[in-house]
Write a protein that holds these residues in place. Structure first.
Motif, short mmCIF file in Angstrom:
data_model
loop_
_atom_site.label_atom_id
_atom_site.label_comp_id
_atom_site.label_asym_id
_atom_site.label_seq_id
_atom_site.Cartn_x
_atom_site.Cartn_y
_atom_site.Cartn_z
N TYR A 87 4.48 15.89 -5.63
CA TYR A 87 4.55 15.58 -4.36
C TYR A 87 5.24 17.05 -3.47
CZ TYR A 87 9.42 14.11 -4.42
OH TYR A 87 10.70 14.03 -4.45
N ASP A 88 4.46 17.30 -2.36
CA ASP A 88 4.71 18.36 -1.47
C ASP A 88 5.54 17.85 -0.15
OD1 ASP A 88 2.70 17.61 -0.34
OD2 ASP A 88 1.64 19.52 -0.79
N GLU A 89 5.99 18.77 0.48
CA GLU A 89 6.52 18.43 1.75
C GLU A 89 5.60 17.79 2.65
OE1 GLU A 89 9.32 20.26 5.39
OE2 GLU A 89 8.42 21.71 4.03
N GLU A 90 4.22 18.14 2.76
CA GLU A 90 3.34 17.63 3.84
C GLU A 90 3.05 16.17 3.35
OE1 GLU A 90 -1.13 18.33 5.22
OE2 GLU A 90 -0.35 19.81 3.90
N ARG A 91 2.94 15.92 2.20
CA ARG A 91 2.61 14.62 1.64
C ARG A 91 3.84 13.77 1.63
NH1 ARG A 91 0.32 13.27 -4.71
NH2 ARG A 91 -0.18 11.08 -4.11
N ALA A 92 5.18 14.12 1.63
CA ALA A 92 6.44 13.35 1.84
C ALA A 92 6.53 13.06 3.24
CB ALA A 92 7.58 14.05 1.17
N GLU A 93 6.26 13.85 4.29
CA GLU A 93 6.34 13.69 5.48
C GLU A 93 5.27 12.58 5.96
OE1 GLU A 93 5.96 16.14 9.79
OE2 GLU A 93 5.30 17.16 7.81
N ARG A 94 4.14 12.51 5.42
CA ARG A 94 2.90 11.73 5.59
C ARG A 94 3.45 10.16 5.20
NH1 ARG A 94 -0.84 14.05 3.59
NH2 ARG A 94 -1.17 13.29 1.61
N TRP A 95 4.15 10.38 4.04
CA TRP A 95 4.75 8.85 3.56
C TRP A 95 5.54 8.25 4.57
CZ3 TRP A 95 6.24 11.15 -1.81
CH2 TRP A 95 5.02 11.07 -2.82
N HIS A 96 6.77 9.34 5.26
CA HIS A 96 7.63 9.12 6.17
C HIS A 96 7.05 8.23 7.38
CE1 HIS A 96 11.66 8.28 7.62
NE2 HIS A 96 11.49 9.42 8.54
N ARG B 90 0.95 -1.24 -0.05
CA ARG B 90 0.06 -0.10 0.16
C ARG B 90 0.66 1.23 0.13
NH1 ARG B 90 -2.31 -0.71 4.54
NH2 ARG B 90 -4.02 -2.37 3.62
N LEU B 91 2.05 1.40 0.80
CA LEU B 91 2.63 2.40 0.87
C LEU B 91 3.46 2.64 -0.49
CD1 LEU B 91 4.09 4.98 2.41
CD2 LEU B 91 5.81 3.10 3.30
N LEU B 92 4.09 1.52 -1.08
CA LEU B 92 4.74 1.70 -2.20
C LEU B 92 3.71 2.27 -3.58
CD1 LEU B 92 6.81 -1.69 -2.25
CD2 LEU B 92 7.66 0.97 -2.54
N ARG B 93 2.53 1.89 -3.46
CA ARG B 93 1.50 2.19 -4.43
C ARG B 93 1.29 3.95 -4.35
NH1 ARG B 93 -2.49 -0.42 -2.99
NH2 ARG B 93 -1.77 -2.63 -3.86
N GLU B 94 1.20 4.29 -3.21
CA GLU B 94 0.97 5.56 -2.77
C GLU B 94 2.35 6.41 -3.30
OE1 GLU B 94 0.28 6.35 1.55
OE2 GLU B 94 -1.74 5.09 1.51
N LEU B 95 3.60 5.89 -2.80
CA LEU B 95 4.62 6.37 -3.20
C LEU B 95 4.92 6.61 -5.00
CD1 LEU B 95 7.57 4.77 -0.95
CD2 LEU B 95 6.50 7.19 -0.90
N SER B 96 4.31 5.35 -5.47
CA SER B 96 4.15 5.56 -6.96
C SER B 96 3.44 6.58 -7.58
CB SER B 96 3.92 4.12 -7.46
OG SER B 96 3.90 4.10 -9.01
N GLU B 97 2.28 6.65 -6.93
CA GLU B 97 1.36 7.75 -7.64
C GLU B 97 1.77 9.14 -7.17
OE1 GLU B 97 -2.10 6.59 -5.56
OE2 GLU B 97 -2.56 4.83 -6.91
N GLY B 98 2.53 9.41 -6.00
CA GLY B 98 2.94 10.44 -5.58
C GLY B 98 4.07 10.99 -6.64
#
Length: 376
Positions: free
Chosen positions: A193-202, A180-188
């Motif tokens: 992608y912005d800082e807020e979204r990248a922070e949410r991934w981390h 699920r996380l890899l799919r979100e990274l792929s789409e992002g």
């Protein structure tokens, strides 16, 4: 008030089958212990027996046996100290002031864990009874032993708990969460992608080590639940991953933590690490999309068993990820040194991730023959 009530009710879950069965067993053990002591010992207020019976319907049969020794020792100590203090002083309040500090200290000092609480509480109940003769003390100790035997017997005979199913559930959840996380990274990566979204991934990647800790704890419970368990051989068999599975997915989790941290830093305005160029991000997106399919295939294989179509799909997606990674490496010569640093970090992380997911001696535990038979 409505928002607070909604937040409270959202955290409340209905009890599962395990909680329901253990609760009913504890209640039945207490009733049986009360009936035995009331009928056999003719005790007018046989509190010790059902109390001990409830306490010893533990999560495993082994834990019931181990806790029984500790509980009987603590309840015996509380009974003897309370009766002795009352016999010497002749006053309940004075006996309480003497017995309670000693029993609390004893429960905290000895390595008996939660059973240490039974020393002072037993002392209170003995003093509340108001009878301190030798026969009364012996009666209380006999009630405790009867309750302990009943609690252990009920836990061992009536659906003795086995926790292997929880191990398999958690083991299947790991590749599913990684997918699920890899799919979100792929789409992002395809999008801006912005800082807020990248922070949410981390942050999402940071929750995965907790799942690994839960899996290790569940393995300990599963191993313990087979000890002295007379009913585990009657349970049906199901595939269960070996501990090599944990090692592989711990490596995958570490790769995701590193990848999401790099992406977060490239999106942050406070960092000097520039974002990789768009074409390279497109290739990395393809890598992560294919890797997400590989992780999803591992979850499916663990849940349903090896399947030729699923194994073929997994191999195709792993090959696709390798091809996309080779395309991403071609961009390493183009950008400036700072952009090459961020791109190189992401490429290295993706390559290590694919190596961890590759079947073989250092790859996927499931496809390397790591699955074995367990019981639920």
């Amino acid at each position: 008030m409505r928002e607070r009530w909604g937040a409270l009710t959202s955290d409340v879950r209905l009890p599962g089958r395990y909680q329901l069965v253990q609760s009913l067993k504890a209640a039945a053990a207490a009733a049986l212990a009360w009936a035995l002591t009331g009928w056999w010992l003719a005790a007018p207020m046989a509190l010790m027996a059902p109390w001990a019976a409830v306490a010893l319907v533990q999560g495993t049969v082994y834990r019931s046996l181990r806790s029984a020794v500790e509980l009987i020792a603590m309840m015996a100590a509380g009974t003897l100290l309370a009766a002795g203090a009352a016999a010497v002083t002749g006053n309940t309040m004075t006996a309480m002031l003497i017995a309670l500090p000693l029993t609390v200290l004893l429960g905290n000092w000895l390595p008996v864990g939660e059973q240490g609480l039974y020393a002072p509480t037993t002392a209170l109940f003995v003093l509340a009874y108001g009878t301190y003769s030798l026969s009364a003390v012996g009666h209380r100790l006999l009630e405790t032993v009867v309750g302990a035997v009943v609690g252990i017997a009920v836990n061992a005979i009536v659906l003795p708990p086995v926790h292997s199913l929880h191990v398999r559930t958690l083991a299947c959840a790991l590749p599913r969460d990684c997918s699920r996380l890899l799919r979100e990274l792929s789409e992002g990566l395809v999008e801006e992608y912005d800082e807020e979204r990248a922070e949410r991934w981390h942050r999402a990647a940071g929750e995965l080590p907790g799942a690994l800790s839960d899996l290790r704890a569940a393995r300990g419970w599963a191993t313990e639940s087979f000890r002295f368990n007379p009913g585990h051989r009657m349970r049906r068999s199901t595939p269960s991953p070996s501990e090599r599975w944990d090692v592989v997915w711990a490596q995958v989790v570490n790769r995701l933590l590193a990848l999401t941290l790099t992406l977060w830093e490239t999106a942050s305005e406070q960092r000097g690490l520039p974002r990789p160029p768009g074409p390279s991000l497109d290739d990395l997106s393809a890598v992560m999309a294919a890797a997400s399919e590989v992780c999803a295939a591992d979850a499916t294989i663990m849940e349903q068993g090896p399947d030729d179509d699923c194994l073929e799909h997994r191999a195709d997606q792993l090959a696709e990820a390798r091809r996309a990674l080779a395309e991403a490496k071609r961009h390493l010569r183009g950008p400036g040194p700072d952009a090459r640093a961020s791109l190189g970090s992401l490429v290295a992380g993706c390559q290590a991730l694919l190596d961890d997911l590759t079947p073989g001696e250092d790859g996927s535990a499931l496809l390397a023959g790591g699955a074995r038979t367990g019981r639920i």
